[in-house]
Design an enzyme around this catalytic site. Structure first.
Site: not given
Ligand code: CAA
Length: 411
Positions: A81, A113, A206, A249
């Site tokens: 991609e 992916c 996502s 994945h």
């Molecule tokens: N210690 C331990 N854990 C902590 C913490 C700390 N101090 N602070 C936060 N966390 C945990 C949170 O509780 C959360 O865990 P859970 O999901 O188990 O609840 C985790 O850390 C992540 O925290 P947030 O959800 O607050 O993080 P975020 O809002 O900054 O974003 C994300 C996380 C949405 C994955 C972001 O990184 C993102 O958008 N990533 C890209 C999209 C992605 O990877 N999507 C996956 C599905 S799509 C797919 O698979 C296709 C692909 O390859 C893209």
């Protein structure tokens, strides 16, 4: 006929950042990246280590690890991609760089992916149909995951390529041909509009789209696997527990845990049993046993999009191929947008020797850790910046564009 993955090769960029250092630079508690997302290190690709350079290197390594004669290749598919041209596929560049036979089908496959799995399935079914007539395929997954500095997606970037030789009588994994579950829905969870370098993503949505997809795809696989007698389906028997390991994945390692708990939730829901704290504990214990061993490379490289599932498989076989010989494993591929597939296969008796030939132990040792400032400097480079110094060893590099033609070099 037994058909599947005969050999693997992996290529990663030569540099990486440490996730604790990245978290500190962003003013984030490091536990969020390390425990919350499950990321330890993140590969950083320079523009000159592009999709083509990584794909060609992985392909070269897979061919070196396999025992096949190049003249017996009839198909080259690159799942990506992160294309470099609207018309000329990455596969065409790779075909030239690896000096593969002229008498082959050569093309790219795309659906986020899932693109690499589309290529793998095309290769497996090409062999199963008889059209291959004894020939083998090279399937390569190659991508650069880029969300941008300071975004929520930043700690889930990465880059790399995984190449697979697909053949009859495979040494690594024999795929259960025709036993899979697919699930697709038109959603905007993650996409990469033409002309934009960074992915657009609705991050939390996502994650939900992935979980919905794994539920439907897993259930589809389960029905067929029970029908074909690959797993038992009697009341009280969880089909997923009969898989020795499951590779998901891995956009970030924590996602594999969420996915596995979702599969367990589906199993209990189908059996009319409630999901309670005891079920969650059992699910976490099974995650430790069945999924955690697939994650070591992913935690140190990051998301490599199409190759991410197969990076998990490579890491698993590198660590446990001997003990898994003869065991059935599950694989789940997810492509945003979205499409997905849950399938399975049996680890080969000769898998340990064959994966040793991929020299995965050397892969991470050869890398250089860079500072967050250096990573940010690389991220700011224009996409057509050449790789000025030649990569050590067997690598390829992008040299720039001349007369609208991308130029590459490699040893
Ligand atoms: N210690 C331990 N854990 C902590 C913490 C700390 N101090 N602070 C936060 N966390 C945990 C949170 O509780 C959360 O865990 P859970 O999901 O188990 O609840 C985790 O850390 C992540 O925290 P947030 O959800 O607050 O993080 P975020 O809002 O900054 O974003 C994300 C996380 C949405 C994955 C972001 O990184 C993102 O958008 N990533 C890209 C999209 C992605 O990877 N999507 C996956 C599905 S799509 C797919 O698979 C296709 C692909 O390859 C893209």
């Amino acid at each position: 006929m037994k058909i599947g993955i005969d050999a693997l090769g992996v290529a990663v960029p030569r540099r990486y950042v440490d996730m604790v250092e990245l978290a500190r630079a962003r003013g984030v508690e490091p536990g969020k990246y390390v425990d919350g997302l499950g990321a330890r290190e993140m590969a950083v690709a320079e523009p000159g280590e592009d999709t083509v350079a990584l794909a060609a290197l992985a392909g070269r390594r897979a061919l070196a690890a396999s025992e096949i004669d190049r003249a017996s290749l009839g198909l080259l598919v690159v799942g990506t991609e992160t294309g470099v041209d609207h018309s000329k596929p990455v596969a065409s560049f790779v075909h030239g760089l690896l000096e593969l036979p002229q008498t082959m089908r050569v093309y790219d496959t795309q659906h986020a992916c899932y693109g690499g799995t589309a290529g793998l399935m095309a290769a497996v079914e090409w062999i199963a149909s008889g059209a291959a007539a004894g020939r083998s395929a090279l399937v390569i997954c190659s991508d650069i995951a880029r969300y941008g500095v300071g975004t929520a997606g930043e700690p889930t970037q990465g880059a790399g390529a995984v190449a697979m030789v697909v053949s009859a009588n495979p040494a690594l994994v024999e795929i259960d041909v025709g036993v899979s579950g697919a699930a697709s829905t038109h959603v905007f969870d993650f996409w990469r509009p033409l002309g934009l370098r960074e992915a657009q993503v609705d991050g939390h949505y996502s994650v939900q789209c992935y979980l919905d997809a794994v539920s439907a795809a897993y259930r589809g696989w389960k029905v067929r696997a029970i029908e074909r007698g690959l797993v038992r389906g009697a009341p009280g028997e969880l089909a997923s527990e009969q898989l020795a390991r499951i590779c998901y994945h891995v956009p970030f390692c924590k996602m594999a845990r969420k996915a596995h708990l979702q599969v367990r939730r589906c199993e209990l829901e189908d059996a009319g049993t409630a999901w309670d704290p005891a079920a969650e504990q059992a699910g976490l214990a099974s995650f430790k046993r069945q999924v955690d061993p697939t994650l070591p490379l992913c935690a140190r490289i990051g998301n490599i999009y199409t190759g991410s599932l197969y990076l998990g498989l490579a890491g698993l076989l590198h660590a446990q191929a001997a003990e898994l010989a003869g065991s059935r494993i599950g694989l789940f591929s997810y492509g945003s947008g979205c499409t997905s597939e849950f399938f399975s296969g049996v680890v080969g008796k000769a898998a340990a020797a064959r994966i040793a030939a991929a020299k995965l132990g050397d892969l991470l040792e050869a890398r250089e850790k860079i500072s967050v400032a250096e990573y940010e400097r690389i991220m700011a480079q224009p996409p057509t910046s050449p790789l000025e110094d030649a990569p050590a060893g067997d690598g390829f590099r992008f040299l720039g564009v001349k007369d609208h033609r991308r130029q590459y070099a490699g040893k």
